[in-house]
Design an enzyme around this catalytic site. Structure first.
Site, mmCIF file in Angstrom:
data_model
loop_
_atom_site.group_PDB
_atom_site.id
_atom_site.type_symbol
_atom_site.label_atom_id
_atom_site.label_comp_id
_atom_site.label_asym_id
_atom_site.label_seq_id
_atom_site.Cartn_x
_atom_site.Cartn_y
_atom_site.Cartn_z
ATOM 1 N N GLY A 198 -22.460 15.240 -3.889
ATOM 2 C CA GLY A 198 -22.982 15.922 -2.456
ATOM 3 C C GLY A 198 -24.834 16.047 -2.630
ATOM 4 O O GLY A 198 -25.189 15.627 -2.875
ATOM 5 N N PRO A 199 -25.351 16.853 -1.075
ATOM 6 C CA PRO A 199 -26.787 16.253 -1.078
ATOM 7 C C PRO A 199 -27.416 17.352 -2.699
ATOM 8 O O PRO A 199 -26.583 17.776 -3.712
ATOM 9 C CB PRO A 199 -27.230 18.003 -0.047
ATOM 10 C CG PRO A 199 -26.381 18.580 -0.114
ATOM 11 C CD PRO A 199 -24.945 17.666 -0.172
ATOM 12 N N GLU A 420 -21.867 21.139 18.999
ATOM 13 C CA GLU A 420 -20.835 21.409 17.816
ATOM 14 C C GLU A 420 -19.389 21.784 18.487
ATOM 15 O O GLU A 420 -18.391 21.105 18.630
ATOM 16 C CB GLU A 420 -20.467 21.614 16.157
ATOM 17 C CG GLU A 420 -22.045 20.658 15.355
ATOM 18 C CD GLU A 420 -22.022 19.559 15.448
ATOM 19 O OE1 GLU A 420 -20.577 18.734 15.528
ATOM 20 O OE2 GLU A 420 -22.989 18.819 15.337
HETATM 21 P P1 ADP Z 1 -27.880 18.998 -8.549
HETATM 22 O O1 ADP Z 1 -27.425 18.533 -9.675
HETATM 23 O O2 ADP Z 1 -26.781 19.515 -7.643
HETATM 24 O O3 ADP Z 1 -29.412 18.113 -8.166
HETATM 25 P P2 ADP Z 1 -28.343 20.789 -9.974
HETATM 26 O O4 ADP Z 1 -27.179 21.263 -10.606
HETATM 27 O O5 ADP Z 1 -29.277 20.779 -11.048
HETATM 28 O O6 ADP Z 1 -28.158 20.305 -9.019
HETATM 29 O O7 ADP Z 1 -29.461 22.686 -9.837
HETATM 30 C C1 ADP Z 1 -30.222 23.123 -9.875
HETATM 31 C C2 ADP Z 1 -30.148 24.504 -10.498
HETATM 32 O O8 ADP Z 1 -30.467 25.166 -8.807
HETATM 33 C C3 ADP Z 1 -29.341 24.811 -11.651
HETATM 34 O O9 ADP Z 1 -29.943 24.972 -12.397
HETATM 35 C C4 ADP Z 1 -28.891 26.924 -10.322
HETATM 36 O O10 ADP Z 1 -29.859 27.159 -10.973
HETATM 37 C C5 ADP Z 1 -29.323 26.383 -9.432
HETATM 38 N N1 ADP Z 1 -27.835 25.942 -8.782
HETATM 39 C C6 ADP Z 1 -27.360 25.495 -8.147
HETATM 40 N N2 ADP Z 1 -26.610 25.409 -7.063
HETATM 41 C C7 ADP Z 1 -26.423 26.163 -7.518
HETATM 42 C C8 ADP Z 1 -24.658 27.374 -7.980
HETATM 43 N N3 ADP Z 1 -23.700 26.194 -6.484
HETATM 44 N N4 ADP Z 1 -24.797 28.390 -7.715
HETATM 45 C C9 ADP Z 1 -25.721 28.785 -8.901
HETATM 46 N N5 ADP Z 1 -27.079 28.281 -8.919
HETATM 47 C C10 ADP Z 1 -27.022 26.646 -8.352
HETATM 48 ZN ZN ZN Z 2 -23.056 15.348 17.966
#
Ligand code: ADP
Ligand code: ZN
Ligand code: MG
Length: 608
Positions: A198-199, A420
Site C-alpha cells: 500500500g501507499p 470514473e
Molecule cells: P506505513 O508503514 O504504511 O508507511 P506507518 O504504519 O508507519 O505507515 O504509519 C505512520 C503513522 O501514521 C502511524 O504510526 C499512525 O500513527 C498513523 N497511521 C497510519 N495509518 C493508520 C491507521 N490506519 N490507523 C491509525 N493510525 C494510522
Molecule cells: Zn480513466
C-alpha cells in the site's frame, strides 16, 4: 568479543612502551660518570675495575669497593673497537659480560612498533567501515533485528482503523499464532509470508506491530535496507542469523519493513547488485527451508510491489498479499477518532466533518492533522481543540501535501468522479465486459486519481473480438464522459488512451482482427516460455506501407469505439450526472449501487 579484543591490543601496546621507557629511566638513574675510553682502560690496568658489562655501543662498569673517595662507583664509556680489551679484562680478573638487552629492545621496537601502528590503523579503519554500515566490524553478519517481547508492544488492532479488509485478513494470522493446533489439526496451512502492500503512511508498519501485540509473541523487526551492506555476503549472513534467532523463539513474527530494498527483481536496473542479490537469494532459501508449522510467520511491507522479484511472490513465500489502501471517508473518521483520543476535544467537534474535508489523506496525514490542530489550539491559549483548529490544520497539511501532488481541488475531484462513472457506465451497458466491482475517487498510486475496478467472473485466456472492442470502449468511457459534461477532455485520460491503443494495436498486428490488413501476424517476436524477461526479440517484418496501414487501422478502431461510447453516454447522461454526484459525496461506490441507477434497458444481460 569485539570490545575485549580491542582493549587487549591497546594494553599490549602500552605495556611495550612502558617497558622501553622504564629501562631508559633505570639506566639514566644510575648516575654514571661518562669517562673517556683511555681512562677506562687505565682503570683496568690499575686493577680498579670490579665488573663491566659490554653492549654493542657502550661499556658500563663498576669500580672496586675500596675506592671510597670516588664520587660514583659507576661509570660508562663509549665502546671502541679494541680487540685487546677482552684479553686485558681476563688478565685482571674483571668480571665482564656482553649485554645485548638494551639494544635488543630498541632493535625489536624498530620493527615491531611500525607493525603494531599499522595493525592498529587497519583495525580502526575496518571498525569504522563496519560501523558506517551499522554494527561493529566483529559483528558484521549478526542481525540487528531488535527483539520486542510481548510486553514491549502496546499496539493493538484497535489502534488501527480504516483498513478493515487488511485487518480482517491479519486477524487470521493472529489466530494461528495464538492457537496453532486449531489449524494444524485439520491439516490447514497458514501462509508462510504475508505481504502488506500500500501507499506510504497507510499504516503497514502499524498493522504489523498490532498483530504482534495481539498475538503476544516475540516480534523481530528489521528494515530491508539494514540487510544491504557494502560487503558482499554480509546481508545474506544477517538473513541466516535472523531466521536462526526466530526459529529458536517460535512462535514468533518476523517483520521485514521496506522489503523492496532487498526484494528488487534480480538482474534488473542498470547494475545488477551482487550483494542485494545474494541477500535476496538467502531470504528465498530461508523461507523455503522452514516449516510454517513451527509458528514463524513472516510479514513484510512495501509500497512498491511492482518491482519485487517474482520469486518472492510465489507460493510458499509471500503468497498472500494484503492491500492496505487509502482509507475512505468512514475510515478517515475512525482514524481521526483514534488519534483524537490523545487530545482534549471541545464539545461539538465533528470529526465526520473533518473526514469529509480530507479525501486522499492516509493515516499518517490524519495523525498529522490532529497534532497540528492541537498545536494551533495551544498557540491560541485554549484548553480544548475546536472545530476551527481542525479546519486550519487540514489546510496546513494539505498545503504541505500539495507539493507532493496528492490532493485534488474540488473542481478536479468533480472531473475525476465523472470520468470514473463514465468508465463504469460503459462497462455496465456493454455485454461481455467484466462486471464493475467498485468505483472510487480515492487517489491510488502515483498516476491514478481514481479507479474503476472490474473483476472478471472467471479467468480469461481467450478473448473474442467483441470483447476486445468492448474493453477499448470502457477505457474510452472516462474521457468521453469528461467531454460530455465539461465540454473538453483533460490529461487524466492519458493512461486510458495508452491502454486502448495498445489493445487496438495487438488486434491489428497480432490477432489478425482487421479486415484491411487481413489475418496475418505482423510481429514475429520470440516469447519466453515460462518467465517474462526483457530480452524477447522483436523485429518488424513488414514494409513501410504496412506500418502506415497499421497506424490508420488502429486509429479507425479507436475512433469507432469512441463514437459508440459517446452515443451511449449521451443517452445515459442523467444517470452519469446523478451517479457522479453520489460518488463525489461518498468517494466509493459498489458496482451494485451503480447498477441500481441504470435503467434496465441499458444493463447488460447478467452473466451466468
Ligand atoms: P506505513 O508503514 O504504511 O508507511 P506507518 O504504519 O508507519 O505507515 O504509519 C505512520 C503513522 O501514521 C502511524 O504510526 C499512525 O500513527 C498513523 N497511521 C497510519 N495509518 C493508520 C491507521 N490506519 N490507523 C491509525 N493510525 C494510522
Ligand atoms: Zn480513466
Ligand atoms: Mg512503514
Amino acid at each position: 568479543m569485539e570490545k575485549k579484543h580491542r582493549v587487549s591490543l591497546w594494553y599490549f601496546l602500552i605495556a611495550f612502551w612502558a617497558l622501553i621507557i622504564l629501562q631508559e629511566i633505570y639506566v639514566a638513574s644510575q648516575h654514571m660518570d661518562e669517562v673517556p675510553y683511555s681512562q677506562f682502560k687505565a682503570w683496568v690496568q690499575d686493577d680498579k675495575v670490579a665488573e663491566v658489562s659490554i653492549t654493542s655501543t657502550i661499556i658500563h662498569g663498576k669500580l672496586k669497593q675500596d675506592r671510597e673517595s670516588e664520587a660514583s662507583q659507576w661509570f660508562q664509556t663509549v665502546r671502541v673497537d679494541d680487540p685487546d680489551l677482552v684479553r686485558l679484562l681476563e688478565e685482571k680478573h674483571v668480571e665482564f659480560a656482553g649485554v645485548v638487552i638494551s639494544t635488543l629492545w630498541k632493535d625489536v621496537a624498530s620493527w615491531v612498533v611500525p607493525i603494531l601502528v599499522f595493525a592498529g590503523i587497519w583495525f580502526w579503519l575496518l571498525r569504522k567501515l563496519g560501523q558506517g554500515a551499522g554494527g561493529g566490524f566483529m559483528r558484521i553478519g549478526k542481525s540487528k533485528a531488535k527483539i520486542y517481547m510481548e510486553k514491549d508492544i502496546p499496539t493493538r488492532m484497535k489502534d488501527v482503523a480504516g483498513v478493515d479488509e487488511a485487518t480482517e485478513e491479519l486477524l487470521e494470522v493472529v489466530e494461528f499464532l495464538r492457537t496453532p493446533e486449531k489449524y494444524t489439526r485439520i491439516g490447514g496451512k497458514i501462509p508462510k509470508g504475508v505481504l502488506l502492500v500500500g501507499p506510504p503512511g497507510t499504516g503497514k508498519t502499524l498493522l504489523a506491530k498490532a498483530i504482534a501485540g495481539e498475538a503476544g509473541v516475540p516480534f523481530f523487526s528489521i528494515s530491508g535496507s539494514e540487510f544491504v551492506e557494502m560487503f558482499v555476503g554480509v546481508g545474506a549472513a544477517r538473513v541466516r542469523d535472523l531466521f536462526e534467532q526466530a526459529q529458536a523463539k517460535a512462535p514468533c513474527i518476523i517483520f521485514i519493513d521496506e522489503l523492496d530494498a532487498i526484494g528488487k527483481a534480480r538482474g534488473s536496473g542498470p547494475m545488477a547488485h551482487e550483494e542485494r542479490e545474494q541477500t535476496l537469494n538467502q531470504l528465498l532459501v530461508e523461507m523455503d527451508g522452514f516449516d510454517p508449522r513451527v509458528g514463524v510467520i513472516i510479514l513484510a511491507a512495501t509500497n512498491r510491489p511492482e518491482i519485487l522479484d517474482q520469486a518472492l511472490l510465489r507460493a510458499g513465500r509471500f503468497d498472500r498479499q494484503v492491500l492496505v489502501d487509502r482509507p475512505d471517508r468512514v475510515g478517515r473518521a475512525a482514524i481521526l477518532a483514534i488519534h483524537a483520543k490523545a487530545i482534549k476535544l471541545a464539545p461539538g467537534v465533528e470529526l465526520e466533518n473533518i473526514a469529509a474535508m480530507t479525501p486522499g489523506m492516509v493515516g499518517a496525514d490524519l495523525a498529522n492533522v490532529v497534532n497540528e490542530a492541537a498545536l494551533l489550539a495551544i498557540r491560541r491559549g485554549r484548553e480544548t481543540v475546536e472545530q476551527q483548529d481542525f479546519q486550519e490544520a487540514v489546510e496546513r497539511v494539505i498545503a504541505g501535501l500539495e507539493k507532493k501532488n496528492r490532493v485534488l481541488t474540488k473542481e478536479e475531484r468533480r472531473r475525476v468522479a465523472h470520468h470514473e462513472v463514465g468508465h463504469a457506465l460503459i462497462a455496465i451497458s456493454l455485454p461481455g465486459s467484466d462486471p464493475v466491482h467498485k468505483i472510487s475517487i480515492i487517489p491510488r498510486g502515483i498516476a491514478a486519481l481514481g479507479y474503476t475496478l472490474q473483476l472478471p467472473t472467471e479467468d480469461r485466456y481467450l478473448l473474442t473480438r467483441t470483447e476486445l472492442e468492448n474493453r477499448i470502449a470502457v477505457l474510452l468511457g472516462g474521457r468521453a464522459a469528461e467531454e460530455l459534461v465539461f465540454g473538453e477532455a483533460s490529461t487524466g485520460a492519458a493512461d486510458d488512451l495508452q491502454k486502448a491503443t495498445s489493445i487496438a494495436k495487438r488486434m491489428v498486428k497480432d490477432y489478425g482482427m482487421s479486415e484491411t490488413l487481413g489475418t496475418v501476424a505482423l510481429d514475429q517476436s520470440v516469447k519466453p516460455t515460462f518467465m517474462p524477461t526483457s530480452e524477447s526479440y522483436s523485429g518488424a517484418t513488414y514494409s513501410e506501407k504496412t506500418a502506415q496501414d497499421i497506424d490508420s487501422e488502429v486509429r479507425r478502431l479507436i475512433d469507432e469505439q469512441g463514437k459508440r461510447v459517446k452515443t451511449l453516454l449521451a443517452k445515459l447522461k442523467p444517470v452519469l450526472l446523478s451517479a457522479a454526484e453520489q460518488l463525489l459525496a461518498r468517494e466509493v461506490m459498489t458496482g451494485e449501487e451503480l447498477q441500481a441507477l441504470v435503467p434496465p434497458e441499458h444493463k447488460q444481460p447478467l452473466l451466468q
